[in-house]
Write a protein that holds these residues in place. Structure first.
Motif, PDB file in Angstrom:
ATOM      1  N   GLY A  35     -13.476  -7.063  -4.354  1.00  0.00           N
ATOM      2  CA  GLY A  35     -12.877  -7.159  -5.663  1.00  0.00           C
ATOM      3  C   GLY A  35     -11.696  -6.236  -5.843  1.00  0.00           C
ATOM      4  N   VAL A  36     -11.074  -5.850  -4.741  1.00  0.00           N
ATOM      5  CA  VAL A  36      -9.925  -4.949  -4.772  1.00  0.00           C
ATOM      6  C   VAL A  36      -8.707  -5.656  -4.205  1.00  0.00           C
ATOM      7  CG1 VAL A  36      -8.940  -2.803  -3.864  1.00  0.00           C
ATOM      8  CG2 VAL A  36     -11.310  -2.857  -4.606  1.00  0.00           C
ATOM      9  N   GLY A  37      -7.585  -5.522  -4.895  1.00  0.00           N
ATOM     10  CA  GLY A  37      -6.309  -6.032  -4.401  1.00  0.00           C
ATOM     11  C   GLY A  37      -5.282  -4.922  -4.433  1.00  0.00           C
ATOM     12  N   THR A  38      -4.057  -5.275  -4.114  1.00  0.00           N
ATOM     13  CA  THR A  38      -2.970  -4.307  -4.043  1.00  0.00           C
ATOM     14  C   THR A  38      -1.835  -4.754  -4.943  1.00  0.00           C
ATOM     15  OG1 THR A  38      -3.548  -3.791  -1.740  1.00  0.00           O
ATOM     16  CG2 THR A  38      -1.355  -3.135  -2.477  1.00  0.00           C
ATOM     17  N   GLY A  39      -1.111  -3.820  -5.491  1.00  0.00           N
ATOM     18  CA  GLY A  39       0.109  -4.089  -6.232  1.00  0.00           C
ATOM     19  C   GLY A  39       1.152  -3.044  -5.867  1.00  0.00           C
ATOM     20  N   PHE A  40       2.380  -3.255  -6.325  1.00  0.00           N
ATOM     21  CA  PHE A  40       3.426  -2.269  -6.055  1.00  0.00           C
ATOM     22  C   PHE A  40       4.449  -2.305  -7.184  1.00  0.00           C
ATOM     23  CE2 PHE A  40       4.549  -6.192  -3.974  1.00  0.00           C
ATOM     24  CZ  PHE A  40       5.936  -6.325  -4.078  1.00  0.00           C
ATOM     25  N   LEU A  91       1.748  -2.255   3.268  1.00  0.00           N
ATOM     26  CA  LEU A  91       0.881  -1.195   2.777  1.00  0.00           C
ATOM     27  C   LEU A  91      -0.082  -1.795   1.765  1.00  0.00           C
ATOM     28  CD1 LEU A  91       3.917   0.170   3.229  1.00  0.00           C
ATOM     29  CD2 LEU A  91       2.734   2.188   2.349  1.00  0.00           C
ATOM     30  N   GLY A  92      -1.327  -1.375   1.817  1.00  0.00           N
ATOM     31  CA  GLY A  92      -2.289  -1.919   0.876  1.00  0.00           C
ATOM     32  C   GLY A  92      -3.662  -1.316   1.044  1.00  0.00           C
ATOM     33  N   TYR A  93      -4.638  -1.996   0.460  1.00  0.00           N
ATOM     34  CA  TYR A  93      -6.006  -1.492   0.421  1.00  0.00           C
ATOM     35  C   TYR A  93      -6.973  -2.521   0.999  1.00  0.00           C
ATOM     36  CZ  TYR A  93      -3.880   1.986  -2.567  1.00  0.00           C
ATOM     37  OH  TYR A  93      -3.071   2.988  -3.048  1.00  0.00           O
ATOM     38  N   PRO A  94      -6.892  -2.791   2.317  1.00  0.00           N
ATOM     39  CA  PRO A  94      -7.812  -3.753   2.919  1.00  0.00           C
ATOM     40  C   PRO A  94      -9.254  -3.282   2.775  1.00  0.00           C
ATOM     41  CG  PRO A  94      -6.686  -2.469   4.612  1.00  0.00           C
ATOM     42  CD  PRO A  94      -6.018  -2.154   3.311  1.00  0.00           C
ATOM     43  N   GLN A  99     -12.432   5.176   1.207  1.00  0.00           N
ATOM     44  CA  GLN A  99     -13.238   5.594   0.061  1.00  0.00           C
ATOM     45  C   GLN A  99     -12.796   6.961  -0.445  1.00  0.00           C
ATOM     46  OE1 GLN A  99     -17.454   5.351   0.714  1.00  0.00           O
ATOM     47  NE2 GLN A  99     -17.408   3.174   1.203  1.00  0.00           N
ATOM     48  N   GLY A 100     -12.608   7.044  -1.759  1.00  0.00           N
ATOM     49  CA  GLY A 100     -12.253   8.302  -2.380  1.00  0.00           C
ATOM     50  C   GLY A 100     -10.814   8.725  -2.185  1.00  0.00           C
ATOM     51  N   SER A 101      -9.977   7.834  -1.659  1.00  0.00           N
ATOM     52  CA  SER A 101      -8.572   8.175  -1.402  1.00  0.00           C
ATOM     53  C   SER A 101      -7.655   7.145  -2.048  1.00  0.00           C
ATOM     54  CB  SER A 101      -8.297   8.219   0.103  1.00  0.00           C
ATOM     55  OG  SER A 101      -6.911   8.412   0.359  1.00  0.00           O
ATOM     56  N   ALA A 102      -6.534   7.641  -2.586  1.00  0.00           N
ATOM     57  CA  ALA A 102      -5.523   6.740  -3.146  1.00  0.00           C
ATOM     58  C   ALA A 102      -4.491   6.333  -2.105  1.00  0.00           C
ATOM     59  CB  ALA A 102      -4.825   7.403  -4.326  1.00  0.00           C
ATOM     60  N   ASP A 103      -4.597   6.892  -0.897  1.00  0.00           N
ATOM     61  CA  ASP A 103      -3.616   6.593   0.141  1.00  0.00           C
ATOM     62  C   ASP A 103      -3.771   5.149   0.625  1.00  0.00           C
ATOM     63  OD1 ASP A 103      -2.944   9.225  -0.089  1.00  0.00           O
ATOM     64  OD2 ASP A 103      -3.886   9.857   1.794  1.00  0.00           O
ATOM     65  N   PRO A 104      -2.699   4.363   0.611  1.00  0.00           N
ATOM     66  CA  PRO A 104      -2.784   3.010   1.163  1.00  0.00           C
ATOM     67  C   PRO A 104      -2.845   3.044   2.683  1.00  0.00           C
ATOM     68  CG  PRO A 104      -0.533   3.498   0.512  1.00  0.00           C
ATOM     69  CD  PRO A 104      -1.357   4.674   0.086  1.00  0.00           C
ATOM     70  N   ILE A 105      -3.347   1.968   3.247  1.00  0.00           N
ATOM     71  CA  ILE A 105      -3.386   1.802   4.701  1.00  0.00           C
ATOM     72  C   ILE A 105      -2.142   1.037   5.119  1.00  0.00           C
ATOM     73  CG2 ILE A 105      -4.660   0.696   6.584  1.00  0.00           C
ATOM     74  CD1 ILE A 105      -7.223   1.307   5.022  1.00  0.00           C
ATOM     75  N   VAL A 106      -1.519   1.484   6.195  1.00  0.00           N
ATOM     76  CA  VAL A 106      -0.232   0.921   6.600  1.00  0.00           C
ATOM     77  C   VAL A 106      -0.370   0.103   7.875  1.00  0.00           C
ATOM     78  CG1 VAL A 106       0.978   2.851   5.532  1.00  0.00           C
ATOM     79  CG2 VAL A 106       0.438   2.950   7.959  1.00  0.00           C
ATOM     80  N   GLY A 107       0.534  -0.839   8.045  1.00  0.00           N
ATOM     81  CA  GLY A 107       0.568  -1.659   9.245  1.00  0.00           C
ATOM     82  C   GLY A 107       1.962  -2.204   9.466  1.00  0.00           C
ATOM     83  N   SER A 108       2.203  -2.743  10.634  1.00  0.00           N
ATOM     84  CA  SER A 108       3.524  -3.277  10.952  1.00  0.00           C
ATOM     85  C   SER A 108       3.382  -4.577  11.727  1.00  0.00           C
ATOM     86  CB  SER A 108       4.342  -2.274  11.770  1.00  0.00           C
ATOM     87  OG  SER A 108       3.707  -2.000  13.012  1.00  0.00           O
ATOM     88  N   GLY A 109       4.470  -5.325  11.773  1.00  0.00           N
ATOM     89  CA  GLY A 109       4.492  -6.590  12.489  1.00  0.00           C
ATOM     90  C   GLY A 109       5.880  -7.173  12.455  1.00  0.00           C
ATOM     91  N   GLY A 133      -8.095  -7.538   0.239  1.00  0.00           N
ATOM     92  CA  GLY A 133      -7.656  -6.271  -0.346  1.00  0.00           C
ATOM     93  C   GLY A 133      -6.188  -6.011  -0.128  1.00  0.00           C
ATOM     94  N   ASN A 134      -5.615  -6.584   0.947  1.00  0.00           N
ATOM     95  CA  ASN A 134      -4.169  -6.494   1.173  1.00  0.00           C
ATOM     96  C   ASN A 134      -3.384  -7.366   0.201  1.00  0.00           C
ATOM     97  OD1 ASN A 134      -4.834  -5.986   4.524  1.00  0.00           O
ATOM     98  ND2 ASN A 134      -3.254  -4.757   3.503  1.00  0.00           N
ATOM     99  N   SER A 135      -4.054  -8.350  -0.387  1.00  0.00           N
ATOM    100  CA  SER A 135      -3.366  -9.293  -1.270  1.00  0.00           C
ATOM    101  C   SER A 135      -2.592  -8.578  -2.362  1.00  0.00           C
ATOM    102  CB  SER A 135      -4.383 -10.222  -1.932  1.00  0.00           C
ATOM    103  OG  SER A 135      -5.059 -10.982  -0.976  1.00  0.00           O
ATOM    104  N   GLY A 136      -1.339  -8.968  -2.543  1.00  0.00           N
ATOM    105  CA  GLY A 136      -0.492  -8.379  -3.563  1.00  0.00           C
ATOM    106  C   GLY A 136       0.334  -7.206  -3.086  1.00  0.00           C
ATOM    107  N   GLY A 137       0.093  -6.756  -1.866  1.00  0.00           N
ATOM    108  CA  GLY A 137       0.863  -5.637  -1.322  1.00  0.00           C
ATOM    109  C   GLY A 137       2.245  -6.069  -0.876  1.00  0.00           C
ATOM    110  N   PRO A 138       3.160  -5.105  -0.737  1.00  0.00           N
ATOM    111  CA  PRO A 138       4.524  -5.458  -0.353  1.00  0.00           C
ATOM    112  C   PRO A 138       4.679  -5.703   1.143  1.00  0.00           C
ATOM    113  CG  PRO A 138       4.349  -3.087  -0.548  1.00  0.00           C
ATOM    114  CD  PRO A 138       3.002  -3.650  -0.945  1.00  0.00           C
ATOM    115  N   VAL A 139       5.553  -6.625   1.478  1.00  0.00           N
ATOM    116  CA  VAL A 139       6.083  -6.746   2.841  1.00  0.00           C
ATOM    117  C   VAL A 139       7.473  -6.118   2.793  1.00  0.00           C
ATOM    118  CG1 VAL A 139       6.746  -8.309   4.692  1.00  0.00           C
ATOM    119  CG2 VAL A 139       4.802  -8.882   3.220  1.00  0.00           C
ATOM    120  N   LEU A 140       7.685  -5.074   3.581  1.00  0.00           N
ATOM    121  CA  LEU A 140       8.912  -4.284   3.516  1.00  0.00           C
ATOM    122  C   LEU A 140       9.741  -4.448   4.775  1.00  0.00           C
ATOM    123  CD1 LEU A 140       7.168  -1.031   2.259  1.00  0.00           C
ATOM    124  CD2 LEU A 140       8.425  -2.649   0.843  1.00  0.00           C
TER     125      LEU A 140
END
Length: 221
Positions: A35-40, A91-94, A99-109, A133-140
């Protein structure tokens, strides 16, 4: 990363329609998560996310939320689509993130294609990892501009049933170049233009440090 990171944005109305998201004949589907998604942050007081995260227009699958008290800066938009093969970062919250952190998880491709498998040109295919959970995160891109919004991935069970294999790197994002003209028609959302000359590039480490304060976790009850 520090305490200035934006707090979780909690949405208490509506739930994700997982039955629809898991329709096997859909070329790209999201699987049940926490039930978690991402926004920016894309403009002052405005957060971009996926429509299916907040149960809006799933067909186009993007939505803008008006939010007060955002701590991070707006991420500039790239009005033109990237090239096939271009390096991208997500970047997002897969699965809800750490747990307990506001830091997003990062990836590349990379940008694998500029349309979906069904030739829907609102979407582009990316090879960066995508999970619920990655849904809504930015592609940069390498300039730190958002070129898309993470939206979908291939349904593993559906592809396994049809082809006896699990698809790899077949994830999809709504193009910023599709969203940008729809927002820039005097609706009160002032997207931030890119101020650079396009020649300065950043690696994943620099992208994570500069953009993380603008990433927002969205919880849906």
């Amino acid at each position: 990363m520090d305490d200035s990171l934006p707090s979780t944005l909690k949405l208490v109305e509506g739930t994700i329609d997982w039955d629809r998201a898991l329709e096997q004949d859909e070329p790209a589907s999201l699987q049940p998560g926490s039930g978690v998604g991402t926004g920016f942050i894309v403009a002052e007081g405005h957060v971009m996310t996926c429509a299916h995260v907040v149960e809006e227009d799933v067909a186009n699958d993007w939505a803008i939320l008006r939010v007060e008290g955002l701590a991070g800066p707006a991420i500039p938009v790239a009005p033109q689509p990237p090239n096939i093969g271009a390096t991208i970062f997500c970047l997002g919250y897969p699965l809800g993130g750490i747990q307990g952190s506001a830091d997003p998880i990062v990836g590349s491709g990379n940008i694998a294609a500029l349309m979906r498998l069904d030739r829907d040109q609102r979407f582009m295919q990316i090879t960066a990892p995508v999970n619920p959970g990655n849904s809504g995160g930015p592609v940069l891109d390498q300039q730190g501009r958002w070129v898309g919004v993470v939206s979908q991935k291939m349904n593993d069970q559906a592809t396994l049933d049809r082809s006896q294999t699990v698809a790899q790197g077949m994830n999809f994002a709504v193009k910023a170049s599709y969203i940008y003209p729809l927002i820039s028609k005097g609706n009160g959302v002032n997207l931030v233009p890119y101020a650079g000359d396009g020649t300065t590039t950043m690696n994943l480490e620099k992208i994570a440090a500069s953009v993380a304060p603008s990433i927002v976790k969205i919880e849906v009850d």
